[in-house]
Scaffold this motif. Structure first.
Motif, PDB file in Angstrom:
ATOM      1  N   LEU A 153      -4.698   0.130  -6.312  1.00 47.15           N
ATOM      2  CA  LEU A 153      -4.567  -1.102  -5.703  1.00 47.15           C
ATOM      3  C   LEU A 153      -4.881  -2.316  -6.651  1.00 47.15           C
ATOM      4  CD1 LEU A 153      -6.812  -0.396  -2.602  1.00 47.15           C
ATOM      5  CD2 LEU A 153      -4.385  -0.685  -2.825  1.00 47.15           C
ATOM      6  N   PHE A 160      -6.677  -7.128  -2.685  1.00 50.05           N
ATOM      7  CA  PHE A 160      -6.466  -5.763  -3.354  1.00 50.05           C
ATOM      8  C   PHE A 160      -7.465  -5.797  -4.257  1.00 50.05           C
ATOM      9  CE2 PHE A 160      -1.494  -5.230  -2.087  1.00 50.05           C
ATOM     10  CZ  PHE A 160      -1.980  -4.206  -1.337  1.00 50.05           C
ATOM     11  N   LEU A 180     -13.932   0.430  -3.114  1.00 51.40           N
ATOM     12  CA  LEU A 180     -13.706   2.142  -3.424  1.00 51.40           C
ATOM     13  C   LEU A 180     -14.332   2.433  -4.680  1.00 51.40           C
ATOM     14  CD1 LEU A 180      -9.825   2.129  -2.744  1.00 51.40           C
ATOM     15  CD2 LEU A 180     -11.651   2.952  -1.295  1.00 51.40           C
ATOM     16  N   THR A 200     -10.604  -4.684  -2.465  1.00 52.65           N
ATOM     17  CA  THR A 200     -10.550  -3.459  -1.783  1.00 52.65           C
ATOM     18  C   THR A 200     -10.874  -2.581  -2.996  1.00 52.65           C
ATOM     19  OG1 THR A 200      -9.402  -4.344  -0.111  1.00 52.65           O
ATOM     20  CG2 THR A 200      -9.243  -1.967  -0.421  1.00 52.65           C
ATOM     21  N   ALA A 201     -10.153  -2.681  -4.000  1.00 50.98           N
ATOM     22  CA  ALA A 201     -10.294  -1.891  -5.385  1.00 50.98           C
ATOM     23  C   ALA A 201     -11.868  -1.440  -5.734  1.00 50.98           C
ATOM     24  CB  ALA A 201      -9.573  -2.130  -6.422  1.00 50.98           C
ATOM     25  N   MET A 237       0.766  -1.161   0.092  1.00 50.23           N
ATOM     26  CA  MET A 237       0.051  -0.165   0.036  1.00 50.23           C
ATOM     27  C   MET A 237       0.817   1.128  -0.025  1.00 50.23           C
ATOM     28  SD  MET A 237      -3.559  -0.626   2.244  1.00 50.23           S
ATOM     29  CE  MET A 237      -2.320  -0.420   3.935  1.00 50.23           C
ATOM     30  N   SER A 283     -10.894   8.194  -4.569  1.00 47.58           N
ATOM     31  CA  SER A 283     -11.212   6.917  -4.289  1.00 47.58           C
ATOM     32  C   SER A 283     -11.199   5.928  -5.539  1.00 47.58           C
ATOM     33  CB  SER A 283     -12.613   6.947  -3.840  1.00 47.58           C
ATOM     34  OG  SER A 283     -12.781   7.339  -2.427  1.00 47.58           O
ATOM     35  N   ALA A 291      -5.726   4.432   1.439  1.00 51.91           N
ATOM     36  CA  ALA A 291      -5.968   2.691   1.508  1.00 51.91           C
ATOM     37  C   ALA A 291      -5.915   2.267   2.811  1.00 51.91           C
ATOM     38  CB  ALA A 291      -4.768   2.183   0.617  1.00 51.91           C
ATOM     39  N   ILE A 345      -2.219   8.136  -1.326  1.00 52.73           N
ATOM     40  CA  ILE A 345      -2.468   6.693  -1.570  1.00 52.73           C
ATOM     41  C   ILE A 345      -2.579   5.873  -0.139  1.00 52.73           C
ATOM     42  CG2 ILE A 345      -1.689   4.644  -2.786  1.00 52.73           C
ATOM     43  CD1 ILE A 345      -0.853   6.575  -5.027  1.00 52.73           C
ATOM     44  N   VAL A 367      -7.112   5.656  -6.425  1.00 54.13           N
ATOM     45  CA  VAL A 367      -6.687   4.668  -5.261  1.00 54.13           C
ATOM     46  C   VAL A 367      -7.078   3.165  -5.456  1.00 54.13           C
ATOM     47  CG1 VAL A 367      -6.178   4.057  -2.962  1.00 54.13           C
ATOM     48  CG2 VAL A 367      -6.024   6.438  -3.715  1.00 54.13           C
ATOM     49  N   GLY A 368      -8.309   3.176  -5.779  1.00 54.69           N
ATOM     50  CA  GLY A 368      -8.662   1.823  -6.478  1.00 54.69           C
ATOM     51  C   GLY A 368      -8.037   1.474  -7.588  1.00 54.69           C
TER      52      GLY A 368
END
Length: 342
Positions: free
Chosen positions: A133, A93, A100, A96-97, A43, A126, A54, A50, A129-130
């Motif tokens: 990831l 990841f 987001l 999580t992406a 991360m 968002s 995250a 970032i 950063v997605g």
């Protein structure tokens, strides 16, 4: 011998929700801690926003269910190396992406009971950063060096996106069929469960039948998981749910409880669903009315029955594997997924 093992497994009482997740966590704890170290390390970025953003979503307290499925599936298949650790981080990841991105699309204010990343940092940050990831997940796939693993996980990422777009297409459309809706959740939710478990067999070098069995396990578990989420959106405590109850309704999402209520209703009830879901004309008491119609026609209970059927199919898919702690933990996770609405 295998039949005896299966009978013993079937005779075990279903674990409670907390026990099931705790047992799985404890079983893979060392691997999970290693996976978490990979997640924290990957991360990092010289672009300060970032890691801040995250870390915000990671700190929201996700259960790490999907990466734990990868870790447990690999051990179930007898794997004793460490490739599965980075691949489990890769799975997290991807997950999580998508969270987001989903929160931006859905304009969600809460994620697991806390302010969503887009509410704190804004939509643009968002989304970007997605994307970061997602890129990290592909770096991990390439580092693993397996083309089959890369094929499985990259296809899962594409399928998730297809599922989200299909959900967008079917949103506000009460003419959506149940089969079409299952296509939506098969893509947006179940595909990553299926990929997460299948790669456990791949890293262990198991045959295609074992791969297919673990993929079927993950797919059916993911379908059950999402159907229970559909129920919880209409029948849960907001603190327990981690987001505002009724978000699906307010966003005009056509989920299975809505489709079943629409099909069972009379013309005045269907007019209600068209007004609130299709036209997005909602008053302050409409959510309560929707919940009442679902109770009247038993659509929440019926959705749970469908979830239980998928859960049973997930357990059946594990029958080819010998009885062991990993198999028992995975069986109990199915019960955890379904019992969240109890």
């Amino acid at each position: 011998m295998r039949a005896v093992a299966e009978r013993r497994t079937e005779e075990r009482p279903a674990a409670t929700r907390d026990d099931a997740l705790e047992a799985l966590t404890e079983l893979v704890r060392a691997d999970l801690e290693a996976c978490n170290r990979v997640i924290v390390a990957r991360m990092q970025s010289p672009v300060e926003l970032i890691p801040r953003l995250a870390a915000h979503i990671v700190a929201a307290g996700g259960k790490r269910l999907r990466p734990m499925l990868t870790l447990a599936a690999a051990r179930l298949c007898g794997y004793r190396g460490d490739r599965h650790v980075k691949l489990a981080a890769c799975v997290e990841f991807i997950h999580t992406a998508t969270l987001l991105h989903d929160d931006v699309v859905d304009e969600s204010a809460l994620r697991r009971g806390l302010a969503s990343a887009n509410a704190v940092f804004g939509n643009k940050a968002s989304v970007l950063v997605g994307d970061f990831l997602f890129s990290r997940s592909f770096e991990l796939m390439v580092e693993d060096g397996s083309l089959p693993v890369l094929a499985i996980l990259s296809r899962a990422a594409a399928t998730i996106a297809e599922g989200e777009v299909l959900q967008l297409v079917t949103q506000n459309d009460t003419a959506t069929t149940e089969a079409r809706y299952l296509d939506v959740i098969r893509g947006k939710t179940a595909a990553l469960f299926a990929a997460a478990t299948r790669i456990g067999a791949v890293v262990a070098g198991r045959d295609t039948e074992d791969e297919a069995a673990l993929e079927a396990f993950g797919m059916n578990l993911g379908l059950a998981f999402q159907l229970v989420d559909d129920v919880l959106d209409y029948d849960a405590d907001q603190v327990k749910l981690g987001k505002a109850v009724g978000d699906d309704f307010r966003e005009g999402k056509v989920t299975l409880p809505v489709l079943l209520a629409f099909a069972a209703g009379d013309e005045s009830e269907r007019a209600f669903w068209r007004r609130t879901i299709e036209d997005q004309e909602q008053g302050p008491n409409d959510l309560a009315t929707a919940q009442g119609l679902m109770r009247r026609h038993g659509t929440l209970a019926e959705t749970l029955r469908r979830a239980e059927a998928f859960g049973a199919a997930a357990k059946t898919a594990l029958a080819r594997f010998a009885d062991c702690a990993e198999r028992r933990a995975l069986v109990d996770v199915v019960d955890f997924a379904v019992q969240r609405a109890r």
